[in-house]
Design a protein around this motif. Structure first.
Motif, PDB file in Angstrom:
ATOM      1  N   LYS A 237       0.861  -1.183   0.000  1.00  0.00           N
ATOM      2  CA  LYS A 237       0.000   0.000   0.000  1.00  0.00           C
ATOM      3  C   LYS A 237       0.893   1.227   0.000  1.00  0.00           C
ATOM      4  N   ILE A 238       0.798   2.024  -1.057  1.00  0.00           N
ATOM      5  CA  ILE A 238       1.656   3.197  -1.204  1.00  0.00           C
ATOM      6  C   ILE A 238       0.789   4.410  -1.497  1.00  0.00           C
ATOM      7  N   GLY A 239       1.000   5.468  -0.737  1.00  0.00           N
ATOM      8  CA  GLY A 239       0.274   6.702  -0.971  1.00  0.00           C
ATOM      9  C   GLY A 239       1.146   7.734  -1.663  1.00  0.00           C
ATOM     10  N   ALA A 240       0.683   8.247  -2.808  1.00  0.00           N
ATOM     11  CA  ALA A 240       1.381   9.289  -3.559  1.00  0.00           C
ATOM     12  C   ALA A 240       2.799   8.866  -3.963  1.00  0.00           C
ATOM     13  N   ALA A 241       2.900   7.692  -4.567  1.00  0.00           N
ATOM     14  CA  ALA A 241       4.194   7.227  -5.082  1.00  0.00           C
ATOM     15  C   ALA A 241       4.580   8.043  -6.313  1.00  0.00           C
ATOM     16  N   TYR A 242       5.869   8.366  -6.421  1.00  0.00           N
ATOM     17  CA  TYR A 242       6.335   9.126  -7.586  1.00  0.00           C
ATOM     18  C   TYR A 242       7.694   8.615  -8.025  1.00  0.00           C
ATOM     19  N   ASN A 243       8.037   8.929  -9.269  1.00  0.00           N
ATOM     20  CA  ASN A 243       9.312   8.473  -9.818  1.00  0.00           C
ATOM     21  C   ASN A 243      10.459   9.338  -9.298  1.00  0.00           C
ATOM     22  N   LEU A 244      11.476   8.686  -8.809  1.00  0.00           N
ATOM     23  CA  LEU A 244      12.591   9.355  -8.144  1.00  0.00           C
ATOM     24  C   LEU A 244      13.387  10.263  -9.076  1.00  0.00           C
ATOM     25  N   PHE A 245      13.333   9.995 -10.381  1.00  0.00           N
ATOM     26  CA  PHE A 245      14.237  10.678 -11.299  1.00  0.00           C
ATOM     27  C   PHE A 245      13.545  11.697 -12.204  1.00  0.00           C
ATOM     28  N   LEU A 246      12.263  11.951 -11.972  1.00  0.00           N
ATOM     29  CA  LEU A 246      11.545  12.951 -12.760  1.00  0.00           C
ATOM     30  C   LEU A 246      11.468  14.263 -11.996  1.00  0.00           C
ATOM     31  N   TRP A 263      -1.678  -7.814 -11.346  1.00  0.00           N
ATOM     32  CA  TRP A 263      -2.205  -6.677 -12.104  1.00  0.00           C
ATOM     33  C   TRP A 263      -1.910  -6.861 -13.584  1.00  0.00           C
ATOM     34  N   TYR A 264      -2.902  -6.522 -14.396  1.00  0.00           N
ATOM     35  CA  TYR A 264      -2.698  -6.479 -15.841  1.00  0.00           C
ATOM     36  C   TYR A 264      -2.883  -5.032 -16.268  1.00  0.00           C
ATOM     37  N   LEU A 265      -1.776  -4.378 -16.587  1.00  0.00           N
ATOM     38  CA  LEU A 265      -1.739  -2.941 -16.866  1.00  0.00           C
ATOM     39  C   LEU A 265      -1.685  -2.726 -18.376  1.00  0.00           C
ATOM     40  N   THR A 266      -2.742  -2.109 -18.924  1.00  0.00           N
ATOM     41  CA  THR A 266      -2.809  -1.916 -20.373  1.00  0.00           C
ATOM     42  C   THR A 266      -2.659  -0.442 -20.732  1.00  0.00           C
ATOM     43  N   GLY A 267      -2.388  -0.210 -21.998  1.00  0.00           N
ATOM     44  CA  GLY A 267      -2.218   1.158 -22.487  1.00  0.00           C
ATOM     45  C   GLY A 267      -1.222   1.198 -23.620  1.00  0.00           C
ATOM     46  N   ALA A 268      -1.322   2.242 -24.418  1.00  0.00           N
ATOM     47  CA  ALA A 268      -0.425   2.401 -25.567  1.00  0.00           C
ATOM     48  C   ALA A 268       0.935   2.922 -25.116  1.00  0.00           C
ATOM     49  N   ASN A 269       1.849   3.021 -26.063  1.00  0.00           N
ATOM     50  CA  ASN A 269       3.149   3.622 -25.786  1.00  0.00           C
ATOM     51  C   ASN A 269       2.974   5.058 -25.310  1.00  0.00           C
ATOM     52  N   MET A 270       3.885   5.493 -24.470  1.00  0.00           N
ATOM     53  CA  MET A 270       3.959   6.869 -23.958  1.00  0.00           C
ATOM     54  C   MET A 270       2.942   7.163 -22.850  1.00  0.00           C
ATOM     55  N   THR A 271       2.097   6.204 -22.500  1.00  0.00           N
ATOM     56  CA  THR A 271       1.141   6.464 -21.427  1.00  0.00           C
ATOM     57  C   THR A 271       1.780   6.385 -20.053  1.00  0.00           C
ATOM     58  N   GLY A 272       2.996   5.802 -19.966  1.00  0.00           N
ATOM     59  CA  GLY A 272       3.724   5.787 -18.703  1.00  0.00           C
ATOM     60  C   GLY A 272       3.734   4.456 -17.985  1.00  0.00           C
ATOM     61  N   LYS A 273       3.450   3.370 -18.705  1.00  0.00           N
ATOM     62  CA  LYS A 273       3.395   2.048 -18.063  1.00  0.00           C
ATOM     63  C   LYS A 273       4.751   1.657 -17.468  1.00  0.00           C
ATOM     64  N   SER A 274       5.799   1.808 -18.265  1.00  0.00           N
ATOM     65  CA  SER A 274       7.137   1.426 -17.786  1.00  0.00           C
ATOM     66  C   SER A 274       7.564   2.270 -16.594  1.00  0.00           C
ATOM     67  N   THR A 275       7.281   3.572 -16.675  1.00  0.00           N
ATOM     68  CA  THR A 275       7.649   4.471 -15.574  1.00  0.00           C
ATOM     69  C   THR A 275       6.917   4.098 -14.300  1.00  0.00           C
ATOM     70  N   LEU A 276       5.633   3.753 -14.422  1.00  0.00           N
ATOM     71  CA  LEU A 276       4.865   3.353 -13.242  1.00  0.00           C
ATOM     72  C   LEU A 276       5.427   2.076 -12.633  1.00  0.00           C
ATOM     73  N   LEU A 277       5.752   1.102 -13.477  1.00  0.00           N
ATOM     74  CA  LEU A 277       6.328  -0.140 -12.962  1.00  0.00           C
ATOM     75  C   LEU A 277       7.637   0.137 -12.223  1.00  0.00           C
ATOM     76  N   LYS A 278       8.466   0.991 -12.805  1.00  0.00           N
ATOM     77  CA  LYS A 278       9.733   1.330 -12.165  1.00  0.00           C
ATOM     78  C   LYS A 278       9.507   2.066 -10.845  1.00  0.00           C
ATOM     79  N   THR A 279       8.485   2.925 -10.813  1.00  0.00           N
ATOM     80  CA  THR A 279       8.188   3.666  -9.588  1.00  0.00           C
ATOM     81  C   THR A 279       7.816   2.725  -8.455  1.00  0.00           C
ATOM     82  N   ILE A 280       6.917   1.784  -8.733  1.00  0.00           N
ATOM     83  CA  ILE A 280       6.506   0.827  -7.703  1.00  0.00           C
ATOM     84  C   ILE A 280       7.676  -0.066  -7.317  1.00  0.00           C
TER      85      ILE A 280
END
Length: 447
Positions: A237-246, A263-280
């Motif tokens: 459980k994480i509240g207000a998680a953000y990417n460390l390098f942005l 979790w099955y995370l869908t979306g097109a390129n550039m929507t931020g899927k990879s960044t979100l995975l890295k953040t978590i």
């Protein structure tokens, strides 16, 4: 946590020389030994709640003190050189060895340099031991149950236990007779060499922890709570998680429960899927280091390992294609899960090295297999939305990153996590908005 591989370290930017990495972000060390120790921390996540909480506590403590008086990288470099001098005197006894030096080489430049190095090193070692003895002793008296401090104090006591106090005071005053120099050079460089090295290790650990404390002081990072009993419904459980390098990151709330641990995370390129995975993944990884995380609040269970497959490439050296590397990654994960390991897993656009139908079938089969491992967490991102209907109604949690389509402004990426499946067909929308097909048809009609 004892299962981490190079691919995961690279994908989470833990150690990645091409970009700014976590080590650089947290590094405010002063000595080279301190930086090496910090680097080691990142390669060896902790497995026990007590170890994590001890490290959290001492980092918090270090945010309110100043130990720079005893941290000098050039002094430590000289002391390491001093300890690397020959282990044993060439003569039968320490006294005869120094008497030979005095009688034969007293006026030589080499002797004077050696004599200066020895005297200065004895004084500096005594100064370090005294500083740490007072500093750590004071902390131990206030916090006697902190095992990390007790362990440090034991290493200092090991050096001090049979040293004459009056003589030690003379060392601290840098008033060394030839007799004292001979005696304590022999003590420090021979009899107590290993104990002195352990004192240096204490200093390097304090430098590393102090560096982390200074790097995070005043920043929006917070220490997570650790659940090692696994009694609640929440796994992460994480509240207000953000990417460390942005520079201006979008924050998201993350809640992963038992029974909804895939979790099955869908979306097109550039929507931020990879960044979100890295953040978590970053939050989970830092939590196991005992470091503060980029979030307002976090609670997590402990994992045996973390596996990230985000920027996987071909392996030209062994002739392995991208898809075959994906297969090997999944096979390794399967072996770990079959062995009962509790894993935190990130997979970004898995099976993109094969054709769409093959990837769809493989992804669906993999998800069906992973469901029975309810002590692990699996976050999978994909372009493949067709299989979503086959997953609906099960324990797979469908997530996507919202995007808005605006005819004037174009694509507006929110980078906000939302429930459900991404329905937007961005490719066709962009092609039509840019009139690509109209241009082609007009060209054909003119021919």
């Amino acid at each position: 946590m004892n299962i981490v591989d190079k691919q995961t370290l690279a994908d989470l930017n833990v150690t990645n020389s091409q970009y700014r990495d976590m080590v650089d972000f947290f590094d405010r060390t002063i000595t080279w030994g301190g930086r090496d120790t910090l680097y080691t921390y990142f390669l060896e996540p902790l497995s026990a709640k007590s170890e994590i909480e001890d490290r959290q506590w001492i980092i918090r403590f270090m945010q309110g003190v100043d130990i720079t008086d005893i941290l000098d990288k050039y002094m430590m470099q000289d002391l390491e050189k001093y300890l690397s001098l020959p282990l044993e005197p060439y003569s039968a006894t320490k006294t005869s060895y120094y008497l030979e030096l005095v009688s034969t080489n007293f006026l030589s430049l080499d002797f004077k340099k050696r004599d200066l190095l020895i005297r200065r090193s004895i004084y500096e070692i005594a100064k370090i031991i005294d500083y740490l003895n007072v500093f750590l002793g004071s902390i131990k008296s206030q916090h006697p149950t902190r095992s990390i401090i007790a362990n440090y104090c034991d290493k200092i006591d090991c050096v001090l236990e049979d040293i004459d106090q009056a003589e030690f005071e003379k060392l601290l005053e840098n008033k060394l007779s030839l007799e004292l120099m001979i005696k304590y050079d022999y003590q420090f460089r021979n009899i107590k060499r290993n104990a002195i090295r352990e004192v240096f290790e204490v200093l390097y650990q304090l430098d590393a922890l102090y560096g982390v404390a200074q790097a995070t002081k005043g920043k929006p990072l917070n220490f997570p709570s650790i659940d090692d009993r696994n009694l609640g419904s929440d796994m992460i459980k994480i509240g207000a998680a953000y990417n460390l390098f942005l520079e201006d990151p979008v924050k998201n709330d993350i809640e992963i429960k038992r029974g909804g641990n895939l979790w099955y995370l869908t979306g097109a390129n550039m929507t931020g899927k990879s960044t979100l995975l890295k953040t978590i993944g970053t939050c989970v990884y830092l939590a196991h280091l005992g470091f503060p995380v980029p979030a307002d609040v976090m609670e997590t269970v402990l994992f045996d390992g973390i596996s990230a497959t985000i920027n996987l490439g071909d392996n030209i050296n062994v002739g392995a294609s991208h898809f075959f590397n994906e297969v090997l990654r999944v096979k390794h994960l399967a072996e770990l899960l079959a062995a009962g390991k509790k894993m935190f897993v990130l997979m970004d656009e898995l099976f993109k090295g094969t054709n769409h139908n093959d990837a769809s079938e493989a992804t669906l089969e993999l998800i069906n297999c992973l469901h029975k491992f309810d002590n692990s967490v699996f976050l999978l991102s994909s372009h493949i939305t067709e299989i979503s209907s086959l997953l609906a109604g099960g324990t797979t949690i469908m997530k996507h990153l919202a995007v808005r389509l605006d005819e004037e402004k174009g694509l507006l990426f929110t980078y906000q996590l939302a429930d459900g499946v991404a329905e937007e067909k961005l490719g066709m929308w962009l092609l039509r908005r840019e009139h690509v097909f109209d241009i082609l048809r007009k060209t054909q009609s003119q021919q």
